[in-house]
Every structure is written in C-alpha cells, then in structure tokens.
Design an enzyme around this catalytic site. Structure first.
Site, PDB file in Angstrom:
ATOM      1  N   ARG A 281       0.813  -1.232   0.000  1.00  0.00           N
ATOM      2  CA  ARG A 281       0.000   0.000   0.000  1.00  0.00           C
ATOM      3  C   ARG A 281       0.844   1.279   0.000  1.00  0.00           C
ATOM      4  NH1 ARG A 281      -2.919  -3.160   3.713  1.00  0.00           N
ATOM      5  NH2 ARG A 281      -4.811  -4.029   2.783  1.00  0.00           N
TER       6      ARG A 281
ATOM      7  N   LYS B  66       2.764  11.647 -10.681  1.00  0.00           N
ATOM      8  CA  LYS B  66       1.885  10.808 -11.488  1.00  0.00           C
ATOM      9  C   LYS B  66       2.634   9.561 -11.936  1.00  0.00           C
ATOM     10  CE  LYS B  66      -0.894  12.817 -14.552  1.00  0.00           C
ATOM     11  NZ  LYS B  66      -1.370  13.795 -15.571  1.00  0.00           N
TER      12      LYS B  66
ATOM     13  N   GLU C 208       9.464  19.884 -23.828  1.00  0.00           N
ATOM     14  CA  GLU C 208       8.686  20.048 -22.585  1.00  0.00           C
ATOM     15  C   GLU C 208       9.289  21.140 -21.699  1.00  0.00           C
ATOM     16  OE1 GLU C 208       5.813  18.609 -21.474  1.00  0.00           O
ATOM     17  OE2 GLU C 208       5.571  16.740 -22.585  1.00  0.00           O
TER      18      GLU C 208
ATOM     19  N   LYS D 115       6.914  23.589 -13.101  1.00  0.00           N
ATOM     20  CA  LYS D 115       5.961  22.498 -12.925  1.00  0.00           C
ATOM     21  C   LYS D 115       5.638  22.314 -11.446  1.00  0.00           C
ATOM     22  CE  LYS D 115       4.406  18.007 -14.083  1.00  0.00           C
ATOM     23  NZ  LYS D 115       4.589  16.748 -14.790  1.00  0.00           N
TER      24      LYS D 115
ATOM     25  N   GLU E  77      -4.732  17.207 -10.011  1.00  0.00           N
ATOM     26  CA  GLU E  77      -5.128  17.509 -11.388  1.00  0.00           C
ATOM     27  C   GLU E  77      -6.611  17.831 -11.518  1.00  0.00           C
ATOM     28  OE1 GLU E  77      -4.031  14.496 -14.252  1.00  0.00           O
ATOM     29  OE2 GLU E  77      -3.495  16.040 -15.661  1.00  0.00           O
TER      30      GLU E  77
ATOM     31  N   ARG F 137      -3.698  22.414 -13.090  1.00  0.00           N
ATOM     32  CA  ARG F 137      -2.716  21.492 -13.672  1.00  0.00           C
ATOM     33  C   ARG F 137      -2.970  21.243 -15.161  1.00  0.00           C
ATOM     34  NH1 ARG F 137      -0.098  16.497 -10.131  1.00  0.00           N
ATOM     35  NH2 ARG F 137       1.086  15.608 -11.845  1.00  0.00           N
TER      36      ARG F 137
ATOM     37  N   ASN G  75      -0.926  20.930 -20.155  1.00  0.00           N
ATOM     38  CA  ASN G  75      -1.240  20.223 -21.396  1.00  0.00           C
ATOM     39  C   ASN G  75      -1.146  21.104 -22.638  1.00  0.00           C
ATOM     40  OD1 ASN G  75      -1.689  17.750 -20.139  1.00  0.00           O
ATOM     41  ND2 ASN G  75      -3.791  18.330 -19.596  1.00  0.00           N
TER      42      ASN G  75
ATOM     43  N   HIS H 126      -0.788  19.585 -26.087  1.00  0.00           N
ATOM     44  CA  HIS H 126      -0.972  18.137 -25.947  1.00  0.00           C
ATOM     45  C   HIS H 126      -2.236  17.615 -26.626  1.00  0.00           C
ATOM     46  CE1 HIS H 126       2.425  18.313 -23.283  1.00  0.00           C
ATOM     47  NE2 HIS H 126       2.338  17.038 -22.986  1.00  0.00           N
TER      48      HIS H 126
ATOM     49  N   HIS I   6      -1.169  14.706 -28.816  1.00  0.00           N
ATOM     50  CA  HIS I   6      -1.598  13.314 -28.609  1.00  0.00           C
ATOM     51  C   HIS I   6      -2.248  12.744 -29.863  1.00  0.00           C
ATOM     52  CE1 HIS I   6      -1.770  13.473 -23.920  1.00  0.00           C
ATOM     53  NE2 HIS I   6      -0.595  13.054 -24.349  1.00  0.00           N
TER      54      HIS I   6
ATOM     55  N   HIS J 227       7.143  12.034 -28.574  1.00  0.00           N
ATOM     56  CA  HIS J 227       6.176  12.848 -27.841  1.00  0.00           C
ATOM     57  C   HIS J 227       6.533  14.339 -27.904  1.00  0.00           C
ATOM     58  CE1 HIS J 227       3.288  14.011 -24.795  1.00  0.00           C
ATOM     59  NE2 HIS J 227       4.248  14.546 -24.074  1.00  0.00           N
TER      60      HIS J 227
END
Lengths: 365, 365
Positions: free
Chosen positions: A123, A144, A186, A228, A238, A242, A246, A249, A253, A266
C-alpha cells in the site's frame, strides 16, 4: 548543484540537479533517512543499466545500503501490468518491507513503472527518482505514476510523490540528439505557459542547450522543474490549474496516435501542437508575437513546427475528439494569451481546430 | 437509521446503518453528489448477486444513474491481479471516466478488490461500499484496499477512502450462522481494545446478536465502526496507534496459516488469538478479569477459545516469526491492560509466547 523544492505540505520533496550526483547517491539517501536496515530495489532498463547501474549500485553499497536491482526491457511496452507484477514478485523475493524504497533509474517509462510499484507495494513504500533523460524532468515532478492497459495508456496508476529526485546531468551527455531536442520541447513548454523571461532565455541559449552545456542545462532544468512544481503544488490531484501543463498536448496526442508512436516522438508531436495552440491564441486575440516567438524558439531547438502533410486531417480530428471525449461542437484547449501566459478555453469550436490543423500542414519551416 | 462519521479531514465519509438501505441507494448516492452523467460500475460476487444485485441495480437506475455490473467468483481467489485487470477492462468498456464511481456490493473480498480498482483506475475514482457481511464492518472503515500476490496476501494495494458506506442490515439476515459468529469476533475486538461498557453490553446481549436482532445488530455495528473510525482517524496510514486493531491477530494469522484457510475462519482464529492475548496480559500484570471477561464473551458469541490440539506448536511459532519478520528473542504484541484498554508491548519474549500457545491448547471450553 541546484535544488528545487516541490511544495506539497508533508509530501514536499527536493529535486537536486548537478553533475556526478549518482556517485554521491549514498550521501543524499542517508541525508533523507532512507533505511539501511531494509533492502532497496533499483528498477532500470537494459540501456540505462549498461551505462549507469554499476555506478549507482556501488555508490549505495559503499554507503551501507542493501541494494537489489531489476532490469526491464527498454520502451513503453514495459509499462504493463505484467512487468509490474514481476517487479512486485522481485520485491517480495528480495524481502522489501514497509521501510524499503524503490529507486527508478531511467527515463519516463522506468519512472512511471517503478513509481507505480512503489505506490502499490504494501500500500505504498518510499520512492526515489534518478532521471536519465531531459524529458523525465517533467515526470519527476508531480507524482503521477502508472502502467498502461491494452485499451488505454496510463489508466492504472496513482499519485505517489518521491522522497527525493537526483538529477545527474552527466547521464544526459550520452543521449541521442533527437531525444535531447524532444526533451527540450517540454522544457520550453514550461516557459511558454508560465515565464516570459525564461522563454527569452531559451530563445537566446538554444545552441548551448543543444550542445548539452552543463551550466545551461542545469539552469533550464531547474526552471522547468520549478515551474511544474509551482503548478503541481497548487493542484496536486489535477483538478483544474494542472490542465495548463497540457499546452500543445491535445493536438500532440492526436498526432502521436495517427502517425503511430514511431514517426513522432512525444516532444516532437507537442512541438507541432504548441505552434497550433499559438496560432489559435492569436486568432482568439493574443498578440502576433505569441505565434512568432513560439515558432522561433521551437525551430531554434531543432524541433518540428510543421504537421507532416501525409497525416489525414479527418483522422487527426477524430483522434482528438475521441481522446478527450469531447462533445461535438466545442473543445477544451489550453490557449496562450501572451508569452508565459495561457488560459483554459472551454468553447473552442471544432471548425476552428480543423482550420488550425490544416494551417499547420502549410507552416513554413 | 444510524450514522457514523469517519473523520479524515477532506476525506471524511459517513457510514449509514439501517434496514432497507439498498432500496434507498438512489437517494443516498444523489445526496452525496455521485454523478448521473458518468457510468457507475457495481462489483459483486456470484452469491451476493443472486440475492441483492437486481434490487440495487433497480434502485439506482430508477434514480437516474447509469449502472453497469461485474460479477466475480466468490472467495479469496478473486482478490487477484488478474481479476483486477479484468475489472479495469470492464471499466474501460463501460466508459467509466474520472467522475465515475465503483460500488462494492459484498463482503471483505469484494470490498478490497473493487476498492483497489477504484484506487487505481485513472489514478483514483470514487468508491462506495455496500457491505453484506458482519465482518465487512471492519474493512468498511479505514480505506485499506488490496489484492493478493501468490507469495503474499494484500501486498498490492492502496489507502483509498470511500465516499460513503451503506450498511443494509437486511442483507445480514441470510448469513450462515458460522459467518455471523466469526463476524462478531471483530465486533467484540473493538470493545476489548477501546470500550469496557460496550464489552459488557455484548456480554449481556450475545444472544440477541446471534439471533440477528436488527436493533442489537445496528447498535453493535455502529459502535464497532465508530471505534475503528476513531482509531483510523488518528492514524490513517497505519504508522502507530492503528496497530492496536491487531489484537489477537499475531496468533490468529499464524493459526490460519498453519491450519489452512478452510479449518478456521479469520474471526475464529482471532478469537483464539484474543484469549491468548488476554492470558499474556494477565501474565504481564493485567487484572485476572481481563482473561475471564474476554473468554466469557467470546464463548457466549459461540466462538472457539481453545487452540485445536492437532496444530503443531513449532509450526505456529515459525509462522508467527515469519509473518511479522520478528527478530529472534522478542516480539511485538498488542497486550490488554484492562478491559477496553491495550498497549503495544515490543519486548514479549518468544518463550512466553510459546508458553501461551501451549496453554491455549489446554484451555477449558
């Protein structure tokens, strides 16, 4: 050595950026009270292992840590539930307990995978990141972590913050040039959404960055991580702010999906996406400079700014609508309003987006 | 209808306890702002599905929710990574999004499994528990969710608190008597560690509880949940105080492992373990009453108080040392100091524990 703090209350952690930090890992782990009584598990991939694993193992063993290592195949396919399970098995076999830590040595894939093992094992146990790519400056902030499912990327995961991040600039010296550029995409994104002065600095120092000048790289990564960190510390889960991360993106994407993940990296896809967002911004009232500067700085970093002609506009539009489950008619976009400033626009028409996609194919290089 | 609040700051949630709550699920879900625009996924097992699934689906559909269901085989073997993955697939196929919720309808296995899916899906979506066993009163408080690994139970998991718990006492009326008793073992445990008055009440009302008198049951479950909630709210991540919830579990887990999981139910094993802890407490200075009351109330609840003769003492000792990774010489034990009061004793000698195990075999029934 530079230090950036990610402020998240009791989950706050530092990012150390400098040359030769892997050799000093034992000192940093000791300073952050990583247990020497409980075993550690380093997770890395075959490519990174060849260059840096022995060095890290030796640094930690010398400092008195009990070190085990797991080496996974390189690439996105290792971000699977099956590799995750193998790592949990490895952890049990090595006797990892609740005081143990998992160390990710590698790029984004290794960080996401190892981080999710750390989040789930008993956990949640301690997690330490040692990124070895420029792109990983992004994933090393914010906690993340995830693995993929055959039907969707990053769908099985958690928010699990590391104890510390050790960014050894020496590991970046052997990166392929294409990965350097894609990683810088980025970095400049963080300037475009938040910091006009930093954007101007990148514009002036693009060559030094591409040459992997350690001073320039250390500065850029510290600012990128710092921006960031500010965003994440205001919106850890998020929910809202946040989303500005993107920028580029939504189109990016879609390009990755339509082009296949081999044609465009990417960072390359979001470079094109950011030019599209800048065009969109100007159409919605931002000064012309937003487009000019965005495109110029990306070009100077050697990144693509034109959408490959052969990619079908319909397919791109469909991928975008599918990806974010947009209802027909309007889309949510991160739109620049000035250099270093963006807003979330929730009512961009799909017609306008299609127009932008078409224009991106005509973009002068 | 009784209501117990688990106080965990912004993660606080209510447990509603009463008869017929499944029929009213739509009202409770609406009150707690569960989304009607995003689909819900109910997870249950084959046995519970036969009795209660149609009723729950109908209540939620009538109230305007989009309901999907997944039915897993009953029993511990469903707490696997493979069933977990199937449920994620199901979630993706049903279009579960970040506003969706996963509903666990069933006992501890379903709660742990469905809860872990909710914790991991898109890095965490809403979770709602509808327990259908007495034992599940325990797992419905505290947010511990997990699946098993072939080498270890509950090793892959998270802390993920539900939005709300609906405890419908009507579902308990069809439980087998052996499961009723085993479930009450954890209820009285909460009295023994925290509440002398409640212990006395159970002592006086054991027959009503065994007869599943709704008033008695509702009261006992609300007190049991309330005590656990107090402990958990002081120590959400199981650092310290939460250890007291393990009264009887060190011996109990060892008995389960040695006897095989079919001979002794969890509640039966910890009943014997709690008699052992009481003996230990008296040896270490607690009044004789601690042993007398503990044994009497467990006997009145129809629970075993004697360790089965055929279980090997050496095997039990070994299982205990292995389970908690005790260093040789001393062990950590939850030890009663009075009825309703325990302490964590970190220096119980293994010799003394062995003596207790031997005595438990001689315990007069």
């Amino acid at each position: 050595m530079r230090e950036v703090t990610v402020e998240l209350g009791e989950r706050s952690y530092p990012i150390y950026i400098g040359e030769g930090l892997i050799e000093e890992a034992g000192t940093y782990f000791t300073k952050h009270e990583i247990s020497k009584k409980s075993p550690l598990l380093i997770v890395t991939d075959e490519n990174v292992a060849k260059r840096h694993l022995a060095k890290l193992e030796s640094a930690l063993t010398t400092a008195g840590f009990q070190v085990h290592s797991a080496v996974v195949p390189p690439g996105e396919k290792s971000k699977s539930l099956s590799v995750f399970e193998d790592l949990v098995t490895k952890g049990l076999e090595c006797g990892l307990d609740r005081k143990s830590a998992i160390v990710a040595l590698g790029g984004g894939v290794v960080g996401d995978l190892a981080g999710y093992v750390a989040a789930a094992y008993m956990r949640g146990i301690k997690f330490i990141q040692i990124p070895t790519t420029i792109l990983a400056h992004d994933s090393s902030v914010g906690g993340k972590v995830a693995v993929n499912h055959p039907l969707a990327k990053n769908i099985i995961g958690a928010f699990h913050q590391p104890e510390l991040v050790l960014y050894d600039l020496a590991t970046l010296q052997t990166l392929p040039q294409r990965d350097v550029k894609a990683g810088l995409s980025e970095v400049i994104k963080h300037g475009l959404i938040w910091d006009a002065a930093f954007t101007a600095w990148v514009d002036d120092n693009a060559e030094r960055l591409l040459a992997l000048d350690p001073e320039a790289l250390g500065y850029a990564l510290s600012i990128g991580c710092g921006i960031k960190a500010q965003v994440v510390s205001k919106d850890e889960r998020e929910n809202d702010l946040r989303m500005i991360l993107n920028l580029g993106h939504t189109i990016g994407h879609a390009l990755e999906a339509v082009a296949g993940y081999n044609e465009l990296l990417h960072g390359e896809a979001i470079s094109i996406g950011m030019v599209g967002s800048a065009r969109l911004g100007v159409k919605l009232g931002a000064p012309q400079e937003v487009y000019d500067v965005t495109k110029r700085v990306l070009s100077r970093l050697g990144l693509p700014v034109q959408l490959p002609q052969h990619l079908d506009t319909d397919a791109i539009m469909e991928a975008m609508l599918h990806d974010k489950k947009f209802s027909e008619g309007t889309m949510v976009f991160v739109v620049p309003t000035a250099i270093g400033q963006v807003e979330i626009n929730k009512s961009v028409s799909t017609e306008l987006v299609r127009e932008i996609v078409e224009q991106l194919k005509q973009e002068a290089v």
